[in-house]
Design an enzyme around this catalytic site. Structure first.
Site, mmCIF file in Angstrom:
data_model
loop_
_atom_site.group_PDB
_atom_site.id
_atom_site.type_symbol
_atom_site.label_atom_id
_atom_site.label_comp_id
_atom_site.label_asym_id
_atom_site.label_seq_id
_atom_site.Cartn_x
_atom_site.Cartn_y
_atom_site.Cartn_z
ATOM 1 N N PHE A 14 6.840 6.795 3.093
ATOM 2 C CA PHE A 14 6.460 8.075 3.692
ATOM 3 C C PHE A 14 6.286 7.953 5.210
ATOM 4 C CE2 PHE A 14 5.319 8.775 -0.700
ATOM 5 C CZ PHE A 14 5.668 10.102 -0.897
ATOM 6 N N LYS A 55 4.907 -9.403 6.433
ATOM 7 C CA LYS A 55 3.807 -9.272 7.394
ATOM 8 C C LYS A 55 3.323 -10.621 7.945
ATOM 9 C CE LYS A 55 1.967 -4.857 5.742
ATOM 10 N NZ LYS A 55 0.776 -4.113 5.288
ATOM 11 N N GLU A 67 -5.331 -10.736 18.992
ATOM 12 C CA GLU A 67 -6.413 -11.494 18.354
ATOM 13 C C GLU A 67 -6.729 -10.984 16.949
ATOM 14 O OE1 GLU A 67 -11.114 -12.719 18.992
ATOM 15 O OE2 GLU A 67 -10.027 -11.694 20.606
ATOM 16 N N ASN A 76 1.647 -6.149 11.343
ATOM 17 C CA ASN A 76 2.384 -5.004 10.790
ATOM 18 C C ASN A 76 2.930 -4.077 11.884
ATOM 19 O OD1 ASN A 76 -0.072 -3.711 11.526
ATOM 20 N ND2 ASN A 76 0.328 -2.115 9.998
ATOM 21 N N GLY A 115 -5.251 -9.776 -4.471
ATOM 22 C CA GLY A 115 -3.990 -9.886 -3.756
ATOM 23 C C GLY A 115 -3.964 -11.076 -2.826
ATOM 24 N N GLY A 117 -1.292 -11.112 -0.162
ATOM 25 C CA GLY A 117 -0.364 -10.770 0.911
ATOM 26 C C GLY A 117 -1.071 -10.396 2.198
ATOM 27 N N ALA A 119 -1.749 -7.441 3.450
ATOM 28 C CA ALA A 119 -2.754 -6.374 3.314
ATOM 29 C C ALA A 119 -4.075 -6.947 2.814
ATOM 30 C CB ALA A 119 -2.245 -5.295 2.364
ATOM 31 N N ARG A 140 -3.319 -14.514 -8.985
ATOM 32 C CA ARG A 140 -2.901 -15.004 -10.299
ATOM 33 C C ARG A 140 -3.119 -16.506 -10.472
ATOM 34 N NH1 ARG A 140 0.358 -10.597 -9.569
ATOM 35 N NH2 ARG A 140 0.558 -9.248 -11.409
#
Length: 405
Positions: A14, A55, A67, A76, A115, A117, A119, A140
């Site tokens: 989006f 990323k 920084e 990103n 997670g 990654g 993010a 995991r």
């Protein structure tokens, strides 16, 4: 491409729409990992955003790293300043503002982040800066994984930075929230669907929760400030968020058989420029017969199964007008599916004006109509976000609904 987004399998994004509302062209470029070096060597851009799965990987191609991005361990946003590439992390700002807006406080709280990654790294940094009491990463294969995570019964906030539950797999959720007795807030970075299974459970448990759409918009506004060297006001950011959210939201029409959902829906689609879908019409087209004949030859049980399959398929869409059958949402699963991306509009009409043609469960007998309505009225009332009387002109009814979107 002067400004745009790079990543892998990102045609769904989006971001182009959001940046168009900020006043400039913005492209999307799917790049394979082996193409990254050439892309950054050419430097044929003024500014780009970076999304999954690059990323962290893009950092090695940059001349400088801000920084905040260094501490997040992920970039990103990249600015090309006369050939000098500098990396930033606007996810951090976006997440902070989104959490604040949702009323989810990290300070002094035991926080779990799902997670591994970029993010998730930004979320971890945000929790640390916010002085969370503890921050634990779940993955995991990590020390804390999805089997032993429930031992952390003191968890108060959960941030899901995984793609689990993203359309089309919106029945999936990363954790069972009911197993965390001290939980107060849940944030899911996924924004398609607008309500993931995780967010739906959070709502059912009365927890503060939100999805990642505001974060997406806020990080885009922050990136725009870097791109254009001009500030974006909070009011502008909020305006864009509301516009994007409405553009993603399905308008789902519910109500008694013969109340005018199809007629109103087609007019509404015309006014709003949205695509129109009718559950019953789709079933009739695919079955090559009428709803009445399906009931007569194959029975209501068969029809309801076809209806559920059709509803689930339509629930994956965004920004549409969807007319349901009169009994569709009496099935709680149907209502749950449609609520993932939809707002329910109850089309109300005087029972004497309901059209019974081709509607197997709608009798012309007044008492029978009243009985059916009395059964379904509590469901319509419980489900509806908006109620509109269809005793006016078709144009007027459609306009009343359109004004909300």
């Amino acid at each position: 491409m002067k400004y745009g987004l790079i990543g892998k399998n990102i045609n769904y994004s989006f971001s182009p729409y959001i940046h168009s509302l900020l006043g400039y062209d913005y492209g999307v470029m799917n790049i394979e990992r082996e193409e990254l070096a050439e892309f950054f060597d050419k430097k044929d851009f003024s500014g780009v955003n970076v999304t999954v799965p690059y990323k962290k990987e893009v950092i090695k191609y940059l001349d400088k790293v801000d920084e905040t991005a260094l501490r997040c361990g992920a970039v990103n946003t990249i600015i090309n300043d006369n050939g000098v590439l500098t990396g930033y992390n606007t996810d951090f700002c976006g997440l902070n503002e989104a959490l604040k807006r949702a009323g989810i406080i990290l300070r002094g709280k035991n926080v779990i982040i799902c997670g591994s990654g970029g993010a998730a790294d930004a979320a971890k940094f945000s929790a640390e800066v916010s002085e969370a009491k503890s921050v634990k990463i779940v993955s995991r294969k990590g020390e804390i994984n999805y089997e032993n995570v429930y031992e952390n019964t003191d968890t108060e906030v959960i941030i899901d930075a995984t793609p689990v539950g993203t359309t089309p797999d919106f029945d999936e959720k990363i954790l069972d929230l009911s197993k965390f007795p001290n939980l107060t807030g849940v944030f899911d970075l996924t924004y398609n669907p607008l309500k993931t299974a995780l967010i739906k459970q959070a709502e059912s448990l009365g927890l503060r929760s939100d999805n990642g759409l505001y974060m997406l918009v806020k990080q885009a506004c922050t990136a725009s400030e870097l791109f254009k060297k001009a500030s974006v006001s909070a009011e502008k950011c909020d305006f864009i968020y509301e516009k994007v959210k409405k553009s993603m939201t399905n308008i789902v029409l519910i109500g008694m058989p013969g109340c005018g959902k199809t007629t109103v829906g087609k007019k509404l689609a015309e006014i709003t420029g949205r695509e129109f879908f009718d559950v019953d019409e789709i079933i009739e087209k695919e079955e090559k017969t009428t709803i009445a004949e399906i009931f007569a030859k194959k029975g209501e049980k068969y029809f309801r199964a076809r209806e559920k399959e059709t509803v689930k398929r339509l629930s994956l869409l965004t920004g549409k007008v969807i007319a349901t059958g009169g009994g569709s949402i009496t099935d709680r699963e149907n209502a749950d599916y449609l609520s993932r991306n939809g707002v329910f509009v109850w089309i109300k009409r005087d029972l004497s004006l309901l059209c019974s043609d081709g509607r197997p469960l709608l009798s012309d007998d007044k008492e029978e109509r009243e009985r059916l309505f009395s059964e379904r009225k509590p469901v319509y009332e419980r489900t509806a976000d908006i109620a509109v009387d269809n005793n006016l002109s078709l144009e007027a009814v459609a306009k009343v609904i359109a004004e909300r979107f």
